[in-house]
Design a protein around this motif. Structure first.
Motif, PDB file in Angstrom:
ATOM      1  N   ILE A   1      63.103   5.526  63.840  1.00 23.91           N
ATOM      2  CA  ILE A   1      61.816   4.835  63.752  1.00 23.91           C
ATOM      3  C   ILE A   1      62.055   3.350  63.570  1.00 23.91           C
ATOM      4  N   GLY A   2      61.379   2.544  64.402  1.00 27.66           N
ATOM      5  CA  GLY A   2      61.492   1.096  64.281  1.00 27.66           C
ATOM      6  C   GLY A   2      62.818   0.590  64.788  1.00 27.66           C
ATOM      7  N   GLY A   3      62.996  -0.747  64.739  1.00 30.01           N
ATOM      8  CA  GLY A   3      64.255  -1.343  65.162  1.00 30.01           C
ATOM      9  C   GLY A   3      64.206  -1.808  66.590  1.00 30.01           C
ATOM     10  N   PRO A   4      64.896  -2.939  66.886  1.00 33.96           N
ATOM     11  CA  PRO A   4      64.862  -3.510  68.229  1.00 33.96           C
ATOM     12  C   PRO A   4      65.687  -2.764  69.257  1.00 33.96           C
ATOM     13  N   GLY A   5      66.666  -2.006  68.843  1.00 32.30           N
ATOM     14  CA  GLY A   5      67.519  -1.310  69.805  1.00 32.30           C
ATOM     15  C   GLY A   5      68.177  -0.134  69.157  1.00 32.30           C
ATOM     16  N   GLY A   6      68.898   0.671  69.940  1.00 30.89           N
ATOM     17  CA  GLY A   6      69.523   1.833  69.324  1.00 30.89           C
ATOM     18  C   GLY A   6      70.558   2.455  70.228  1.00 30.89           C
ATOM     19  N   VAL A   7      71.155   3.504  69.729  1.00 30.07           N
ATOM     20  CA  VAL A   7      72.142   4.262  70.470  1.00 30.07           C
ATOM     21  C   VAL A   7      71.973   5.717  70.071  1.00 30.07           C
TER      22      VAL A   7
ATOM     23  N   TYR B   1      69.059  -6.715  48.435  1.00 30.65           N
ATOM     24  CA  TYR B   1      68.236  -5.574  48.831  1.00 30.65           C
ATOM     25  C   TYR B   1      68.419  -5.281  50.317  1.00 30.65           C
ATOM     26  N   PHE B   2      68.287  -4.007  50.664  1.00 28.92           N
ATOM     27  CA  PHE B   2      68.184  -3.619  52.070  1.00 28.92           C
ATOM     28  C   PHE B   2      67.203  -2.459  52.164  1.00 28.92           C
ATOM     29  N   ALA B   3      66.571  -2.344  53.332  1.00 34.29           N
ATOM     30  CA  ALA B   3      65.492  -1.374  53.504  1.00 34.29           C
ATOM     31  C   ALA B   3      65.751  -0.519  54.727  1.00 34.29           C
ATOM     32  N   ARG B   4      65.226   0.681  54.660  1.00 28.78           N
ATOM     33  CA  ARG B   4      65.323   1.634  55.773  1.00 28.78           C
ATOM     34  C   ARG B   4      63.937   2.201  56.043  1.00 28.78           C
ATOM     35  N   LEU B   5      63.586   2.276  57.307  1.00 27.76           N
ATOM     36  CA  LEU B   5      62.285   2.803  57.709  1.00 27.76           C
ATOM     37  C   LEU B   5      62.445   4.239  58.191  1.00 27.76           C
ATOM     38  N   SER B   6      61.640   5.131  57.670  1.00 23.95           N
ATOM     39  CA  SER B   6      61.602   6.511  58.148  1.00 23.95           C
ATOM     40  C   SER B   6      60.136   6.941  58.220  1.00 23.95           C
ATOM     41  N   LYS B   7      59.888   8.159  58.587  1.00 23.77           N
ATOM     42  CA  LYS B   7      58.515   8.606  58.830  1.00 23.77           C
ATOM     43  C   LYS B   7      57.674   8.488  57.554  1.00 23.77           C
ATOM     44  N   ASN B   8      56.623   7.659  57.650  1.00 25.46           N
ATOM     45  CA  ASN B   8      55.670   7.446  56.548  1.00 25.46           C
ATOM     46  C   ASN B   8      56.330   6.909  55.278  1.00 25.46           C
ATOM     47  N   THR B   9      57.534   6.349  55.410  1.00 29.65           N
ATOM     48  CA  THR B   9      58.284   5.954  54.210  1.00 29.65           C
ATOM     49  C   THR B   9      59.078   4.670  54.464  1.00 29.65           C
TER      50      THR B   9
ATOM     51  N   VAL C   1      54.018   4.860  52.932  1.00 27.50           N
ATOM     52  CA  VAL C   1      53.074   4.099  53.758  1.00 27.50           C
ATOM     53  C   VAL C   1      52.799   4.943  54.997  1.00 27.50           C
ATOM     54  N   ASP C   2      51.643   5.526  55.065  1.00 30.96           N
ATOM     55  CA  ASP C   2      51.316   6.422  56.171  1.00 30.96           C
ATOM     56  C   ASP C   2      51.367   5.688  57.508  1.00 30.96           C
ATOM     57  N   ASN C   3      52.121   6.298  58.456  1.00 31.01           N
ATOM     58  CA  ASN C   3      52.147   5.856  59.854  1.00 31.01           C
ATOM     59  C   ASN C   3      52.810   4.494  60.070  1.00 31.01           C
ATOM     60  N   VAL C   4      53.548   3.971  59.080  1.00 31.84           N
ATOM     61  CA  VAL C   4      54.228   2.686  59.267  1.00 31.84           C
ATOM     62  C   VAL C   4      55.248   2.801  60.398  1.00 31.84           C
ATOM     63  N   VAL C   5      55.303   1.785  61.274  1.00 32.48           N
ATOM     64  CA  VAL C   5      56.196   1.855  62.438  1.00 32.48           C
ATOM     65  C   VAL C   5      57.190   0.704  62.514  1.00 32.48           C
ATOM     66  N   ASP C   6      56.990  -0.368  61.724  1.00 30.85           N
ATOM     67  CA  ASP C   6      57.934  -1.484  61.808  1.00 30.85           C
ATOM     68  C   ASP C   6      57.937  -2.253  60.501  1.00 30.85           C
ATOM     69  N   ILE C   7      59.118  -2.771  60.141  1.00 27.19           N
ATOM     70  CA  ILE C   7      59.265  -3.627  58.969  1.00 27.19           C
ATOM     71  C   ILE C   7      60.152  -4.800  59.340  1.00 27.19           C
ATOM     72  N   CYS C   8      60.002  -5.902  58.608  1.00 26.14           N
ATOM     73  CA  CYS C   8      60.796  -7.094  58.895  1.00 26.14           C
ATOM     74  C   CYS C   8      60.860  -7.954  57.639  1.00 26.14           C
ATOM     75  N   TRP C   9      62.087  -8.387  57.257  1.00 29.24           N
ATOM     76  CA  TRP C   9      62.266  -9.213  56.059  1.00 29.24           C
ATOM     77  C   TRP C   9      62.082 -10.690  56.383  1.00 29.24           C
ATOM     78  N   SER C  10      61.606 -11.435  55.396  1.00 30.10           N
ATOM     79  CA  SER C  10      61.667 -12.889  55.474  1.00 30.10           C
ATOM     80  C   SER C  10      63.136 -13.305  55.509  1.00 30.10           C
ATOM     81  N   PRO C  11      63.504 -14.318  56.328  1.00 36.06           N
ATOM     82  CA  PRO C  11      64.918 -14.744  56.384  1.00 36.06           C
ATOM     83  C   PRO C  11      65.415 -15.395  55.109  1.00 36.06           C
ATOM     84  N   THR C  12      64.514 -15.806  54.209  1.00 33.65           N
ATOM     85  CA  THR C  12      64.942 -16.546  53.023  1.00 33.65           C
ATOM     86  C   THR C  12      64.512 -15.922  51.703  1.00 33.65           C
ATOM     87  N   ASP C  13      63.518 -15.042  51.710  1.00 33.00           N
ATOM     88  CA  ASP C  13      62.985 -14.494  50.466  1.00 33.00           C
ATOM     89  C   ASP C  13      62.930 -12.966  50.532  1.00 33.00           C
TER      90      ASP C  13
END
Length: 716
Positions: A306-312, A330-338, A357-369
């Motif tokens: 789920i999510g991410g610009p590319g994959g294998v 910190y680092f984050a991982r996106l999975s179904k509804n989580t 978070v129901d139905n979340v499909v994408d996440i992105c961190w601020s480059p500085t915060d």
């Protein structure tokens, strides 16, 4: 030798071995008569294994001290933790208690099936935070035996001679202020200096079969990582590139660094034997400097897709998104509804739970915060609107939210300084048969995070590309219809409008489908890749003028060097012809071109941020003419040297030509007598009177064509 001695002794005693039944000889019970058993060596081995047979047992300290009534609950918690790390033997968990009260003593022993499982459990649970007051201290049981055998008297350790290693930042001190790049072609991987003054690359390090797939620089340029069947390896230095560390992960396919280079994430996927099943995925997180595995994650590809610009193999990459900044906290991982956010102090979930978070499909961190942006599409057939939200980590506090209606899709773009977030929103028209695009612009650093809506002059224009100016407040958009879309430039603050987005200008009908800003801003390349065959336009955004137009036919890749002085364009092996790369100046002058068969990859070595303060950088920019005199003098010296080298080269070529002419004149003179004899005594080679020139004419039929021409009478 023993057999010979026995035979000699038997002969001396007049014993005939052929008449002796050895099986009938019995040794008295408990007596070996000094004869060592054939199994003695095995016995010793068994004893050795018995002596060190506690390698599958660990000791967990700093457990809560609880009364007998809570014993089973604590035991269940410990089992739940360690059953995830290995197989605990039956009755393999022993938690000592106070004999009189039944109160636990704050530690336990855990026996696993194998020493490998025990070692793995020790490494992964060391420092595990059960709660604020109880952080696990884990040791192997065998370590206690080793520590108990420490000598009573202290012996000073032997001093090892200091062997200084290469300074890993040495390449930044290059006297010519050059940058390095790595290329791969055929079996070879090469690191080069970009020597633009000499208009050629200078070799630094070359190695065949250095990697089995690709190479990658770390974000600050300290390390170069290579991939192998056994795992990954990092290399460093300015010219020697010695191996600094290896990371065990069989058949690794992908790697990713944390922004501060503290951690390396490796990825491996295994194809299933049954095509209907999903691929299995294993991801490991290593400490870059020590090589220690901090944590691993396993599952099927669907769990990581789920999510991410590319994959294998069906999994998105990178699976883990790192928070901005150098602390790698910190680092984050996106999975179904989580959304699962981990902290690197213990590599466990913040607050021991994920964000639902129901139905979340994408996440992105601020480059500085430590601010996480997330996108949730519409739900319930449009009854529940889509939303973009900003969440502060670790508190998981929602800073801002924007509901969006009739949304088809969203893409989030953070500006490199974390000051702005642009959200490209694709919306359905009223008929739902087509879409149009616009932008929601978040001003992150301002009070209450105000949001602006930006629509293009023609809101039906398709948005082909978007890019923020690095460290700046401007952005560029390619929009319109192919093959001649428009390019527009906008600013988040101008002298007239400091708080509103303003349009700076539009370039009409450009052959471009990609945008490449200089790392220092101000300059941008409008590139036409793929179908546009490598069209390049070097553009000055400050002046809104084109500096140069050029073409690198079939170019597949464009990358600025980290200083913004030079640009590399490349044709990789996706095309069979013209493989290689070209180096350009920032204003579009072609400096040199290198052709390489089977060219796979080019990557500039990143530079860490400058140590200069913003005030000092501004002072340098204002007094650039003063600072530049030194380098202009050096450039002039190099130019004169190149001119002198060119003159010397031409002089050498001229001398070589004259030497060749004299050689053949001398040979011609030596063979004069031989030529005279061949001509029956004729003396001269050169008198034209001795020869008669004749002109001969001849006719030849080349072609015959038969054509019927009607007379005027026949036409009538």
């Amino acid at each position: 030798m023993a057999d010979v001695d026995i035979d000699a002794r038997a002969t001396q005693l007049r014993i005939d071995w052929s008449q002796v039944d050895l099986n009938s000889i019995q040794v008295p019970s408990g007596e070996d008569c000094g004869i060592e058993s054939d199994d003695e060596e095995v016995y010793h081995d068994d004893q050795l294994e018995f002596d060190t047979g506690f390698g599958n047992i660990i000791v967990v300290d700093n457990l809560p001290v609880v009364p007998a009534a809570k014993f089973e609950k604590l035991e269940g918690v410990v089992k739940k933790i360690y059953n995830q790390l290995g197989v605990i033997k039956e009755r393999g968990l022993w938690m000592p208690v106070e004999p009189d009260t039944g109160t636990t003593l704050g530690y336990c022993f855990i026996e696993f099936n194998t020493p490998q499982e025990a070692q793995n459990a020790k490494e992964k649970s060391q420092g595990y935070k059960l709660d604020r007051s109880h952080i696990f201290a884990v040791n192997m049981f065998d370590d206690f035996d080793r520590l108990m055998n420490v000598k009573e008297e202290w012996e000073p350790p032997q001093a090892r001679p200091y062997v200084p290693g290469e300074n890993l930042q040495k390449w930044l001190t290059d006297e010519k202020a050059r940058d390095q790049l790595v290329i791969r072609s055929g079996p070879d991987t090469e690191v080069l200096w970009n020597d633009a003054r000499q208009k050629k690359p200078e070799p630094v390090h070359k190695r065949p079969y250095w990697t089995e797939s690709y190479v990658q620089w770390s974000p600050l340029g300290t390390y170069l990582v290579t991939l192998h069947k056994q795992g990954a390896a990092v290399w460093g230095g300015a010219d020697t590139f010695t191996r600094l560390m290896r990371y065990q992960h069989n058949m690794v396919k992908l790697v990713d660094f944390s922004p501060g280079e503290k951690y390396l994430v490796t990825y491996h996927s295994q194809e299933p034997s049954n095509p209907r099943d999903a691929s299995t995925v294993e991801i490991k997180v290593f400490d870059v400097r020590t090589g220690r595995m901090m944590r691993d994650f396993k599952g099927n590809a669907d769990e990581f897709s789920i999510g991410g610009p590319g994959g294998v193999a069906g999994a998105s990459w990178p699976v883990f998104r790192w928070a901005g900044g150098k602390d790698d906290k910190y680092f984050a991982r996106l999975s179904k509804n989580t959304i699962s956010v981990y902290e690197t102090e213990t590599f466990s979930l913040i607050d021991k739970k994920s964000m639902k978070v129901d139905n979340v499909v994408d996440i992105c961190w601020s480059p500085t915060d430590s601010i996480l942006s997330l996108f949730v599409p519409e739900q319930g057939g449009g009854n529940q609107p889509a939303k973009v939200a900003l969440v502060q980590i670790p508190g998981k506090v929602e800073l801002r939210q924007k509901n969006l209606f009739s949304v088809s899709d969203c893409k989030m773009y953070w500006q490199s300084s974390g000051e702005y977030l642009a959200v490209k929103v694709d919306r359905y028209t009223k008929t739902k048969k087509s879409t149009y695009s616009g932008f929601e612009l978040f001003r992150i650093k301002e009070r209450d995070i105000p949001i602006e809506v930006l629509e293009l002059d023609n809101k039906n224009d398709k948005i082909i590309a978007f890019a923020w100016e690095p460290k700046g407040h401007r952005f560029a958009v390619i929009h319109g219809d192919q093959p001649r879309p428009d390019v527009s430039f906008y600013s988040m603050k101008t002298a007239q409008n400091t708080g509103r987005v303003s349009k700076l200008g539009t370039l009409k009908a450009k052959q471009a489908n990609a945008l490449f800003w200089s790392p220092t801003g101000k300059y941008i390349i409008l590139a036409g890749l793929k179908g546009f065959n490598g069209q390049l336009e070097f553009f000055n955004v400050d002046e809104l003028e084109t500096m140069a137009t050029a073409e690198h036919f079939m170019a597949t890749d464009i990358e600025w060097d980290p200083t913004g002085r030079y640009v590399a364009t490349a044709v990789t092996s996706v095309h069979e012809m013209e493989n290689g790369f070209s180096i350009w100046s920032f204003n579009g002058n072609l400096l040199y071109r290198i052709l390489k068969d089977h060219f796979f990859q080019l990557a500039w070595r990143p530079r860490p941020p400058s140590f200069l303060s913003p005030e000092k950088e501004e002072e340098v920019a204002k007094n650039l003419k003063k600072y530049s005199k030194k380098y202009e003098a050096e450039d002039q010296d190099v130019s004169l040297l190149l001119s002198e080298q060119d003159r010397e080269k031409r002089k050498a070529l001229k001398e070589e030509w004259e030497k060749w002419v004299m050689k053949w004149k001398s040979l011609h003179e030596e063979e004069k007598l031989a030529r005279q004899n061949l001509r029956d005594g004729e003396i001269s080679d050169e008198e034209e009177d001795e020869y008669e020139a004749k002109e001969v004419e001849f006719e030849d039929v080349i072609d015959v064509t038969e054509e019927v021409v009607l007379s005027d009478y026949a036409q009538e």
